[in-house]
Design a protein around this motif. Structure first.
Motif, PDB file in Angstrom:
ATOM      1  N   ALA A   1       9.074  35.485 -22.351  1.00  0.00           N
ATOM      2  CA  ALA A   1       8.553  35.538 -23.707  1.00  0.00           C
ATOM      3  C   ALA A   1       7.035  35.494 -23.593  1.00  0.00           C
TER       4      ALA A   1
ATOM      5  N   VAL B   1       0.634  32.627 -24.328  1.00  0.00           N
ATOM      6  CA  VAL B   1       1.729  31.911 -23.656  1.00  0.00           C
ATOM      7  C   VAL B   1       2.596  32.914 -22.903  1.00  0.00           C
TER       8      VAL B   1
ATOM      9  N   VAL C   1       0.595  28.266 -20.517  1.00  0.00           N
ATOM     10  CA  VAL C   1       0.294  28.035 -21.935  1.00  0.00           C
ATOM     11  C   VAL C   1      -1.209  27.860 -22.143  1.00  0.00           C
TER      12      VAL C   1
ATOM     13  N   PHE D   1      12.810  18.785 -12.771  1.00  0.00           N
ATOM     14  CA  PHE D   1      11.752  19.340 -11.934  1.00  0.00           C
ATOM     15  C   PHE D   1      11.942  18.936 -10.484  1.00  0.00           C
TER      16      PHE D   1
ATOM     17  N   TYR E   1      20.800  21.631 -17.921  1.00  0.00           N
ATOM     18  CA  TYR E   1      19.425  22.147 -17.958  1.00  0.00           C
ATOM     19  C   TYR E   1      19.168  22.923 -19.243  1.00  0.00           C
TER      20      TYR E   1
ATOM     21  N   ARG F   1      16.582  22.170 -22.372  1.00  0.00           N
ATOM     22  CA  ARG F   1      15.466  23.055 -22.706  1.00  0.00           C
ATOM     23  C   ARG F   1      15.571  23.608 -24.115  1.00  0.00           C
TER      24      ARG F   1
HETATM   25  N1  DBV Z   1       7.909  26.407 -23.463  1.00  0.00           N
HETATM   26  C1  DBV Z   1       9.177  26.868 -23.347  1.00  0.00           C
HETATM   27  C2  DBV Z   1       9.239  28.129 -24.010  1.00  0.00           C
HETATM   28  C3  DBV Z   1       7.969  28.410 -24.508  1.00  0.00           C
HETATM   29  C4  DBV Z   1       7.134  27.298 -24.165  1.00  0.00           C
HETATM   30  C5  DBV Z   1      10.494  28.942 -24.091  1.00  0.00           C
HETATM   31  C6  DBV Z   1       8.142  30.718 -25.313  1.00  0.00           C
HETATM   32  O1  DBV Z   1      10.087  26.290 -22.770  1.00  0.00           O
HETATM   33  C7  DBV Z   1       5.779  27.146 -24.492  1.00  0.00           C
HETATM   34  C8  DBV Z   1       7.496  29.567 -25.246  1.00  0.00           C
HETATM   35  N2  DBV Z   1       5.227  24.887 -23.570  1.00  0.00           N
HETATM   36  C9  DBV Z   1       5.078  25.900 -24.483  1.00  0.00           C
HETATM   37  C10 DBV Z   1       4.104  25.512 -25.448  1.00  0.00           C
HETATM   38  C11 DBV Z   1       3.685  24.226 -25.083  1.00  0.00           C
HETATM   39  C12 DBV Z   1       4.397  23.858 -23.916  1.00  0.00           C
HETATM   40  C13 DBV Z   1       4.237  22.595 -23.267  1.00  0.00           C
HETATM   41  C14 DBV Z   1       3.645  26.345 -26.614  1.00  0.00           C
HETATM   42  C15 DBV Z   1       2.655  23.366 -25.754  1.00  0.00           C
HETATM   43  C16 DBV Z   1       3.257  22.588 -26.864  1.00  0.00           C
HETATM   44  C17 DBV Z   1       2.175  21.876 -27.641  1.00  0.00           C
HETATM   45  O2  DBV Z   1       1.301  21.260 -27.013  1.00  0.00           O
HETATM   46  O3  DBV Z   1       2.228  21.981 -28.840  1.00  0.00           O
HETATM   47  C18 DBV Z   1       7.037  22.475 -19.238  1.00  0.00           C
HETATM   48  N3  DBV Z   1       5.696  22.850 -21.300  1.00  0.00           N
HETATM   49  C19 DBV Z   1       4.916  22.124 -22.134  1.00  0.00           C
HETATM   50  C20 DBV Z   1       4.875  20.768 -21.654  1.00  0.00           C
HETATM   51  C21 DBV Z   1       5.688  20.709 -20.541  1.00  0.00           C
HETATM   52  C22 DBV Z   1       6.166  22.047 -20.351  1.00  0.00           C
HETATM   53  C23 DBV Z   1       6.006  19.502 -19.678  1.00  0.00           C
HETATM   54  C24 DBV Z   1       4.152  19.641 -22.306  1.00  0.00           C
HETATM   55  C25 DBV Z   1       5.107  19.131 -23.337  1.00  0.00           C
HETATM   56  C26 DBV Z   1       4.687  17.870 -23.965  1.00  0.00           C
HETATM   57  O4  DBV Z   1       3.584  17.397 -23.703  1.00  0.00           O
HETATM   58  O5  DBV Z   1       5.520  17.389 -24.756  1.00  0.00           O
HETATM   59  N4  DBV Z   1       8.907  23.754 -18.799  1.00  0.00           N
HETATM   60  C27 DBV Z   1       8.372  22.913 -19.772  1.00  0.00           C
HETATM   61  C28 DBV Z   1       9.420  21.852 -19.893  1.00  0.00           C
HETATM   62  C29 DBV Z   1      10.462  22.134 -19.080  1.00  0.00           C
HETATM   63  C30 DBV Z   1      10.099  23.344 -18.406  1.00  0.00           C
HETATM   64  C31 DBV Z   1       9.332  20.683 -20.793  1.00  0.00           C
HETATM   65  C32 DBV Z   1      11.668  21.334 -18.949  1.00  0.00           C
HETATM   66  C33 DBV Z   1      12.651  21.523 -18.072  1.00  0.00           C
HETATM   67  O6  DBV Z   1      10.767  23.937 -17.593  1.00  0.00           O
END
Ligand code: DBV
Length: 248
Positions: free
Chosen positions: A64, A74, A95, A150, A206, A210
């Motif tokens: 995406a 993103v 991101v 992770f 998982y 997610r």
């Molecule tokens: N994250 C997704 C999808 C996205 C996406 C499908 C298509 O899983 C985007 C878009 N991730 C996205 C955005 C943010 C994050 C943050 C827009 C920022 C959100 C915000 O600040 O408003 C890893 N992604 C994050 C964070 C982590 C991850 C840890 C910070 C979240 C937080 O601080 O709460 N990848 C993400 C995750 C897993 C992973 C949580 C869990 C298995 O694989």
């Protein structure tokens, strides 16, 4: 500026060079979605484009790509193996928001704490992890409940500079994708029913996590509304449950 377009272009070209990529269906109306957000001079078009493929070993390879100007970029790119392989997930969450860059890159394990699983799918990538982690400092707190999903090779960083994303992060992305396709190449189908049941449970665990905790949910709802967002999450981004019930 489209910061993550080169990542996407590279990934697709590289996968094409090593895999027999077949299309994976994207539900109608979700291939591309746009909305105009903000007011007056701050108006910006936000476009979300979806990409999806499959192979004989990989159930869904999907991306995406959200583009909404300099401070909203993103790329969320995940590979879901077929359920008769014990392969980890390839997970990239790249991101860029007004607050800065947030990078998550990992081969997310099915069985985080099993030594034989770690020896097979984590230890081989630790050298790659360490070589990149030197240049990319730890990104700090992340949700405790996400920890089981992770691996110890989780690259998690919040670079201050865009050039770091364009150089170091891009290099790490390439190395992780190469290592992942090496795993895919070696992977052999499993037939033992106990293994298969454990894999299905791990994939569902998982996927449910997610879908439920998708950090992009709020953003998508603001741009495109709740109905579109829930359908995008459950019908495309994290679709395994729907696909399982469709065949049964
Ligand atoms: N994250 C997704 C999808 C996205 C996406 C499908 C298509 O899983 C985007 C878009 N991730 C996205 C955005 C943010 C994050 C943050 C827009 C920022 C959100 C915000 O600040 O408003 C890893 N992604 C994050 C964070 C982590 C991850 C840890 C910070 C979240 C937080 O601080 O709460 N990848 C993400 C995750 C897993 C992973 C949580 C869990 C298995 O694989």
């Amino acid at each position: 500026m489209t910061l993550y377009q080169p990542f996407l272009d590279y990934a697709i070209a590289y996968m094409r060079s090593r895999l027999d990529l077949q299309p994976y269906p994207i539900p109608t109306g979700f291939e591309s979605k746009s909305a105009v957000v903000g007011k007056g001079k701050n108006q910006e078009e936000v476009v979300t484009t979806s990409y999806a493929f499959q192979t004989s070993k990989l159930r869904q390879i999907r991306a995406a790509h959200v583009q909404g100007g300099n401070s909203l970029q993103v790329l969320n790119f995940v590979i879901f193996p077929r359920l008769n392989y014990d392969l980890p997930f390839f997970g990239a969450d790249l991101v860029t928001l007004p607050g800065g860059h947030l990078i998550a890159l990992d081969m997310q394990p099915l069985f985080r704490d099993e030594p034989t699983y770690q020896a097979k799918y984590t230890e081989p990538i630790l050298p790659i992890f360490h070589s990149h982690q030197q240049h990319l400092s730890w990104g700090g707190d992340f949700p405790e409940e996400a920890r089981p999903f992770f691996s110890p090779a989780f690259l998690w960083t919040r670079p201050q500079e865009t050039t770091v994303v364009e150089t170091q992060v891009f290099a790490a992305f390439k190395d992780y994708l190469k290592a992942y396709l090496d795993f895919v190449e070696q992977a052999e189908a499993l037939t033992d029913s106990q293994n298969l049941a454990a894999i299905e449970q791990a994939q569902l665990r998982y996927l449910r996590y997610r879908a439920e905790k998708d950090p992009a949910r709020g953003m998508f709802k603001r741009f495109y509304g709740a109905e579109w967002t829930e359908e995008y999450i459950h019908g495309f981004l994290f679709d395994l449950e729907r696909k399982l019930t469709a065949v049964n």
